[in-house]
Design a protein around this motif. Structure first.
Motif, PDB file in Angstrom:
ATOM      1  N   ILE A   1      -7.942  -9.208   0.741  1.00  0.00           N
ATOM      2  CA  ILE A   1      -9.086  -9.305  -0.168  1.00  0.00           C
ATOM      3  C   ILE A   1     -10.002  -8.092   0.001  1.00  0.00           C
ATOM      4  O   ILE A   1     -10.498  -7.541  -0.980  1.00  0.00           O
ATOM      5  N   ASN A   2     -10.189  -7.682   1.252  1.00  0.00           N
ATOM      6  CA  ASN A   2     -11.026  -6.504   1.501  1.00  0.00           C
ATOM      7  C   ASN A   2     -10.472  -5.277   0.781  1.00  0.00           C
ATOM      8  O   ASN A   2     -11.228  -4.523   0.174  1.00  0.00           O
TER       9      ASN A   2
ATOM     10  N   ILE B   1     -11.590  -6.955  -7.623  1.00  0.00           N
ATOM     11  CA  ILE B   1     -12.001  -8.365  -7.567  1.00  0.00           C
ATOM     12  C   ILE B   1     -13.458  -8.474  -7.124  1.00  0.00           C
ATOM     13  O   ILE B   1     -14.033  -7.495  -6.637  1.00  0.00           O
ATOM     14  N   VAL B   2     -14.009  -9.676  -7.308  1.00  0.00           N
ATOM     15  CA  VAL B   2     -15.352  -9.962  -6.771  1.00  0.00           C
ATOM     16  C   VAL B   2     -15.329 -11.260  -5.979  1.00  0.00           C
ATOM     17  O   VAL B   2     -14.572 -12.182  -6.293  1.00  0.00           O
ATOM     18  N   ARG B   3     -16.189 -11.297  -4.950  1.00  0.00           N
ATOM     19  CA  ARG B   3     -16.409 -12.513  -4.165  1.00  0.00           C
ATOM     20  C   ARG B   3     -17.694 -13.153  -4.674  1.00  0.00           C
ATOM     21  O   ARG B   3     -18.655 -12.449  -5.011  1.00  0.00           O
TER      22      ARG B   3
ATOM     23  N   LEU C   1     -13.002 -16.317  -5.630  1.00  0.00           N
ATOM     24  CA  LEU C   1     -12.493 -14.985  -5.957  1.00  0.00           C
ATOM     25  C   LEU C   1     -12.135 -14.915  -7.426  1.00  0.00           C
ATOM     26  O   LEU C   1     -11.572 -15.858  -7.988  1.00  0.00           O
ATOM     27  N   SER C   2     -12.482 -13.773  -8.064  1.00  0.00           N
ATOM     28  CA  SER C   2     -12.015 -13.546  -9.425  1.00  0.00           C
ATOM     29  C   SER C   2     -11.866 -12.048  -9.675  1.00  0.00           C
ATOM     30  O   SER C   2     -12.447 -11.242  -8.947  1.00  0.00           O
ATOM     31  N   VAL C   3     -11.070 -11.701 -10.681  1.00  0.00           N
ATOM     32  CA  VAL C   3     -10.828 -10.286 -10.951  1.00  0.00           C
ATOM     33  C   VAL C   3     -11.954  -9.713 -11.806  1.00  0.00           C
ATOM     34  O   VAL C   3     -12.526 -10.407 -12.638  1.00  0.00           O
ATOM     35  N   THR C   4     -12.259  -8.448 -11.580  1.00  0.00           N
ATOM     36  CA  THR C   4     -13.254  -7.738 -12.387  1.00  0.00           C
ATOM     37  C   THR C   4     -12.595  -7.296 -13.698  1.00  0.00           C
ATOM     38  O   THR C   4     -11.394  -7.478 -13.888  1.00  0.00           O
ATOM     39  N   ASP C   5     -13.375  -6.673 -14.595  1.00  0.00           N
ATOM     40  CA  ASP C   5     -12.807  -6.125 -15.824  1.00  0.00           C
ATOM     41  C   ASP C   5     -11.753  -5.079 -15.476  1.00  0.00           C
ATOM     42  O   ASP C   5     -10.676  -5.033 -16.064  1.00  0.00           O
ATOM     43  N   LYS C   6     -12.096  -4.246 -14.508  1.00  0.00           N
ATOM     44  CA  LYS C   6     -11.163  -3.228 -14.057  1.00  0.00           C
ATOM     45  C   LYS C   6      -9.861  -3.875 -13.550  1.00  0.00           C
ATOM     46  O   LYS C   6      -8.768  -3.418 -13.871  1.00  0.00           O
TER      47      LYS C   6
ATOM     48  N   LEU D   1      -3.503  -9.923  -6.234  1.00  0.00           N
ATOM     49  CA  LEU D   1      -4.345  -9.700  -7.413  1.00  0.00           C
ATOM     50  C   LEU D   1      -3.876 -10.571  -8.576  1.00  0.00           C
ATOM     51  O   LEU D   1      -4.689 -11.196  -9.268  1.00  0.00           O
ATOM     52  N   HIS D   2      -2.558 -10.634  -8.767  1.00  0.00           N
ATOM     53  CA  HIS D   2      -2.000 -11.416  -9.862  1.00  0.00           C
ATOM     54  C   HIS D   2      -2.296 -12.898  -9.684  1.00  0.00           C
ATOM     55  O   HIS D   2      -2.612 -13.600 -10.644  1.00  0.00           O
ATOM     56  N   PHE D   3      -2.209 -13.354  -8.435  1.00  0.00           N
ATOM     57  CA  PHE D   3      -2.518 -14.767  -8.176  1.00  0.00           C
ATOM     58  C   PHE D   3      -3.979 -15.069  -8.533  1.00  0.00           C
ATOM     59  O   PHE D   3      -4.264 -16.086  -9.160  1.00  0.00           O
ATOM     60  N   ILE D   4      -4.878 -14.180  -8.151  1.00  0.00           N
ATOM     61  CA  ILE D   4      -6.302 -14.390  -8.461  1.00  0.00           C
ATOM     62  C   ILE D   4      -6.514 -14.344  -9.980  1.00  0.00           C
ATOM     63  O   ILE D   4      -7.268 -15.137 -10.537  1.00  0.00           O
ATOM     64  N   PHE D   5      -5.795 -13.442 -10.631  1.00  0.00           N
ATOM     65  CA  PHE D   5      -5.856 -13.327 -12.093  1.00  0.00           C
ATOM     66  C   PHE D   5      -5.459 -14.645 -12.752  1.00  0.00           C
ATOM     67  O   PHE D   5      -6.111 -15.119 -13.689  1.00  0.00           O
ATOM     68  N   LYS D   6      -4.388 -15.247 -12.240  1.00  0.00           N
ATOM     69  CA  LYS D   6      -3.865 -16.492 -12.830  1.00  0.00           C
ATOM     70  C   LYS D   6      -4.677 -17.709 -12.390  1.00  0.00           C
ATOM     71  O   LYS D   6      -4.645 -18.751 -13.045  1.00  0.00           O
TER      72      LYS D   6
END
Lengths: 146, 146
Positions: free
Chosen positions: A70-71, A79-81, A93-98, A41-46
């Motif tokens: 990812i699932n 996250i969202v695809r 891939l990117s993180v949602t607001d949540k 999650l952190h990697f996708i965030f960054k």
DNA sequence: ATGAATAGTTCACTTATTGAACTATATTAT
DNA sequence: ATAATATAGTTCAATAAGTGAACTATTCAT
């Protein structure tokens, strides 16, 4: 001093630190996300709009392992695809607001705890340590490309 | 420099090193033992007649996880269990001759590869690095006992 | 246009871990 | 002495994480 002794000391210490950090995170995250999941999650965030392949490369695991990760994050709504319109094979891939809130909240907790451990170190010692660690990581990553 | 940045750099680098070392070991051990299993085997090798509880404490996992690990090593004929005659609850663990050969062989392979990475480092830099790592491990382990 | 490469998923399988329940033995307290 | 408690280890059911092969759906190359 012998190489053998140095390597053994390195192995013992890094193992302890790695597992201890994991344990601390597990305690403090007070949530049903695992530390592996948080790393992803952190990697996708960054690296917003990254792909599964990026993640597989970063963590040195197969693509099918990333799909499973990812699932789990997707099911939790973190996250969202999003398919690339031009190259429809690619999924960004990117993180949602949540997910963003979650990362920010968790990071704060992590910094407080790790920060308290670092109080016993001189600033200079920390810089030197991180520099060496990054140098080692760099050498190992380069070697991988051969 | 900010704590946040330092911690993030630390996290990224240590993750990469840890996974890369794991990958190397997996490649070079050319055997159907995993790196986790080798860590446990190595601990028993270094601490002959240790117990499951010792291992659980060292690696920060539950006793049932250790039982599973020990079973796998036992099935491969690398270790033996031996009950204490005085306190029949206790089971001592030690490596077999086969296990000893395996550890010696594998360590040799590991040292060759890790040694080649360390060539880019000054002796002084290695000592300082390992010293800091051990200091961190020590602080974290002490904190655990509270 | 066909064949190869790439991105991601699915599937069956193994490993590692957890936590609760359990067995067996030892310790302690009354 | 015995009843309660603690300790050491195992078993079991569940979940997470990983592998590698087979697969779908694209895109690229010649």
């Amino acid at each position: 001093m012998e190489l053998k002794e140095l390597v053994e000391r390195y192995q013992t210490a890094i193992n302890q630190v790695y597992r201890r950090v994991n344990g601390i995170l597990k305690d403090k995250m007070h949530s049903d996300i695992t530390t592996d999941q948080f790393s992803t999650l952190h990697f996708i965030f960054k690296h917003s709009k990254c792909t599964s392949t990026d993640i597989a490369h970063e963590f040195g695991v197969g693509k099918s392992a990333v799909t499973a990760q990812i699932n789990r994050l997707d099911e939790k709504g973190l996250i969202v695809r999003e398919r690339d319109e031009n190259d429809r094979r690619v999924v960004y891939l990117s993180v949602t607001d949540k997910g963003t809130d979650f990362v920010n909240y968790t990071e704060k907790a992590i910094f407080e705890i790790l920060g308290s451990y670092l109080k016993s170190f001189e600033k200079e010692e920390i810089y030197t340590f991180i520099h060496s660690l990054e140098k080692l990581a760099k050498i190992m990553n380069e070697d991988l490309g051969e």
